[in-house]
Design a protein around this motif. Sequence first.
Motif, PDB file in Angstrom:
ATOM      1  N   PRO A  63      97.481 -10.562  45.471  1.00  0.00           N
ATOM      2  CA  PRO A  63      96.618 -11.382  46.342  1.00  0.00           C
ATOM      3  C   PRO A  63      95.142 -11.208  45.985  1.00  0.00           C
ATOM      4  O   PRO A  63      94.694 -10.131  45.622  1.00  0.00           O
ATOM      5  N   SER A  99      91.463 -11.279  47.395  1.00  0.00           N
ATOM      6  CA  SER A  99      90.676 -11.293  48.625  1.00  0.00           C
ATOM      7  C   SER A  99      89.687 -12.447  48.558  1.00  0.00           C
ATOM      8  O   SER A  99      89.120 -12.741  47.500  1.00  0.00           O
ATOM      9  N   SER A 100      89.498 -13.121  49.666  1.00  0.00           N
ATOM     10  CA  SER A 100      88.647 -14.303  49.692  1.00  0.00           C
ATOM     11  C   SER A 100      87.234 -13.956  49.221  1.00  0.00           C
ATOM     12  O   SER A 100      86.606 -13.031  49.723  1.00  0.00           O
ATOM     13  N   ARG A 101      86.759 -14.695  48.225  1.00  0.00           N
ATOM     14  CA  ARG A 101      85.430 -14.449  47.667  1.00  0.00           C
ATOM     15  C   ARG A 101      84.628 -15.744  47.691  1.00  0.00           C
ATOM     16  O   ARG A 101      85.135 -16.802  47.323  1.00  0.00           O
ATOM     17  N   ASP A 153      90.473 -17.928  47.221  1.00  0.00           N
ATOM     18  CA  ASP A 153      91.359 -17.071  48.009  1.00  0.00           C
ATOM     19  C   ASP A 153      92.642 -16.847  47.223  1.00  0.00           C
ATOM     20  O   ASP A 153      92.702 -17.115  46.023  1.00  0.00           O
ATOM     21  N   SER A 154      93.681 -16.396  47.867  1.00  0.00           N
ATOM     22  CA  SER A 154      94.912 -16.048  47.135  1.00  0.00           C
ATOM     23  C   SER A 154      95.626 -17.250  46.546  1.00  0.00           C
ATOM     24  O   SER A 154      96.354 -17.123  45.559  1.00  0.00           O
TER      25      SER A 154
END
Length: 259
Positions: free
Chosen positions: A102, A104-106, A176-177
Amino acid sequence: MYTDISLHKTELYLLKKGIKIEDIASFTFMQPYKIRARRCKPYWHNLGGTGIFIFTLQSGFVRAIQLAPFQAHKATAILQLLKQHAIPFTNYQPLQTVSDVPVSSRTYHRYSKYMSFSVQGMVWILILLLSMIYALPNIHTLVTYYITIFTIGFTVLSLFFMIYMTFLVQHYLILDSHHMILKGLFHSHVFAYDDIRKLNFDIRATARRDPPLDIEFIDKDFTYHVFATDWIEKCCIDEIVEILKSKGIDTTNSIKFPW
């Protein structure tokens, strides 16, 4: 879906550029064009930026064309035509390894230096516009009156264009993922990683020290997309490229293209 009529029009468009579809041995797309001695056309300058097709002909000669961002539909039609004729897409390398880790939202977002200059310019244009509108009732000469009206109209268009180019068409990036999200001031575009085949970052040719950044990509249906992304910090491009590659997307960074 592109009809036979639209594909025929695309074939005629290439013919006007001196390219017969049956003469094309292979092509590259979304890659800067560097002249290769005399066997190239156009041979007088390199091509950088988005929407660049490079056609290698059966004779060994090379033909290159560049489409503007507003011609994305034409680029899609050319891709569909080349796909229909099974012409090799030499710089498209599907990645076999896809990471399930996954992400992580960046968020990749910055305010460019150009934005501050644009805001200052808009303030001065607005002051000029208001001053001219205030002075308009006191103008008595007919020629001066029409010149003032023309200048006001030109100033309004300049103000709108500056606002449009600085704020309304620009995007920043969220990863995101499962999705790549391009967000603008009043809109957003969401693309699943699985729906993207090939992606490239490039800069437009301009006199600015900090040239504007664009992102271009092809989706799974071979539809071409291009977005202005001057709100992404250029130093983060390599990190973004690695993340997208880990998701199975053939991703390149043409900012570092060796001229």
